[in-house]
Design a protein around this motif. Structure first.
Motif, short mmCIF file in Angstrom:
data_model
loop_
_atom_site.label_atom_id
_atom_site.label_comp_id
_atom_site.label_asym_id
_atom_site.label_seq_id
_atom_site.Cartn_x
_atom_site.Cartn_y
_atom_site.Cartn_z
N VAL A 23 -1.76 1.56 0.25
CA VAL A 23 -2.12 1.59 1.67
C VAL A 23 -1.53 3.52 1.49
O VAL A 23 0.02 2.55 1.30
N ASP A 24 -1.83 4.35 2.48
CA ASP A 24 -1.12 5.48 2.87
C ASP A 24 -0.20 5.04 3.95
O ASP A 24 1.25 5.68 4.36
N ALA A 25 -0.25 4.19 5.12
CA ALA A 25 0.09 3.76 6.29
C ALA A 25 0.02 2.10 6.38
O ALA A 25 -1.47 1.60 6.37
N ILE A 26 0.63 1.84 7.66
CA ILE A 26 0.14 0.69 8.68
C ILE A 26 0.60 0.70 10.57
O ILE A 26 1.31 1.11 10.67
N GLY A 27 -1.03 0.13 10.79
CA GLY A 27 -0.58 0.62 11.90
C GLY A 27 -1.59 -1.29 12.65
O GLY A 27 -1.85 -1.61 12.36
N ILE B 225 -5.49 3.85 5.30
CA ILE B 225 -4.78 3.21 6.42
C ILE B 225 -5.18 1.85 6.78
O ILE B 225 -6.59 1.30 7.33
N LEU B 226 -4.05 0.78 6.76
CA LEU B 226 -4.19 -0.11 7.32
C LEU B 226 -4.03 -0.87 8.77
O LEU B 226 -3.41 -0.43 9.19
N VAL B 227 -5.32 -1.46 9.22
CA VAL B 227 -4.93 -1.24 10.22
C VAL B 227 -5.40 -2.91 10.67
O VAL B 227 -6.01 -3.64 10.18
N ALA B 228 -3.84 -3.37 11.52
CA ALA B 228 -3.15 -5.21 11.30
C ALA B 228 -3.92 -6.06 13.19
O ALA B 228 -2.62 -4.74 13.67
N LYS B 229 -3.88 -6.88 12.92
CA LYS B 229 -3.91 -7.84 14.93
C LYS B 229 -2.55 -8.92 14.77
O LYS B 229 -3.26 -9.43 14.13
N PRO B 230 -1.35 -8.80 13.95
CA PRO B 230 -0.64 -9.51 13.81
C PRO B 230 -0.70 -10.69 15.50
O PRO B 230 -0.29 -10.16 15.87
N GLY B 231 -0.49 -12.22 14.40
CA GLY B 231 0.24 -12.59 15.70
C GLY B 231 -0.93 -13.40 16.77
O GLY B 231 -1.67 -13.56 15.66
N LEU B 232 -1.01 -14.37 17.33
CA LEU B 232 -1.97 -14.87 18.16
C LEU B 232 -2.79 -13.59 19.35
O LEU B 232 -3.84 -14.27 19.72
N ASP B 233 -2.61 -12.74 19.63
CA ASP B 233 -3.31 -12.32 19.96
C ASP B 233 -4.79 -11.74 20.14
O ASP B 233 -5.20 -11.81 18.62
N VAL C 125 -2.00 -7.83 2.11
CA VAL C 125 -3.09 -6.60 2.16
C VAL C 125 -2.63 -4.68 1.50
O VAL C 125 -3.22 -4.80 1.24
N ALA C 126 -1.24 -4.41 2.07
CA ALA C 126 -0.87 -3.30 2.50
C ALA C 126 -0.52 -2.76 1.16
O ALA C 126 -0.81 -2.23 0.30
#
Length: 137
Positions: free
Chosen positions: A59-63, A10-18, A53-54
């Motif tokens: 990966v099986d899922a992206i969060g 599982i990929l955990v990602a923080k997109p954007g400017l947060d 990256v996914a």
């Protein structure tokens, strides 16, 4: 490691400017404790980077964790980038500050589940296990 997410990537990602990722890290640890192999991208990643990256990590899922208010735009961009890489079938999950009035649009974009800060981690894990179990069937 055994657990309801054993064998899942599982990929955990923080997109954007947060710039706030405490919640994403807590979820990543909970996923790991549930048996998943977790890949965390870190802060402020572009949608094309997340999709690449996914695919590279198979990966099986992206969060996605989004607190910035630009969740609809960022999800749409990630979905577009995944489709461009023939990976539009990777289940996408979303957490963060997501107003209820945006849920229907996000689900139309392909988000499988939306998690809020007040959800219990066991419920998040159970939802992912259920959704990914269906994806594998």
């Amino acid at each position: 490691m055994a657990g309801p997410l054993a064998g899942r990537r599982i990929l955990v990602a923080k997109p954007g400017l947060d710039g706030h990722d405490v919640g994403a890290k807590i979820v990543a640890l909970a996923l790991r404790d549930a048996g998943a192999e977790v890949i965390y991208t870190g802060l402020r990643k572009a949608p094309d980077y997340i999709a690449r990256v996914a695919v590279d990590e198979d990966v099986d899922a992206i969060g996605l964790s989004i607190l910035s208010g630009s969740h609809c735009e960022l999800v749409e961009q990630v979905v577009s980038e995944l489709k461009a890489r023939n990976a539009g079938d990777i289940p996408l999950f979303l957490g963060g500050t997501i107003p209820a009035e945006d849920h229907a649009q996000l689900e139309r974009l392909g988000v499988r589940a939306i998690f809020s800060a007040d959800m219990e981690l066991p419920d998040v894990i159970a939802t992912l296990a259920r959704e990914l179990g269906q994806a594998r069937a």
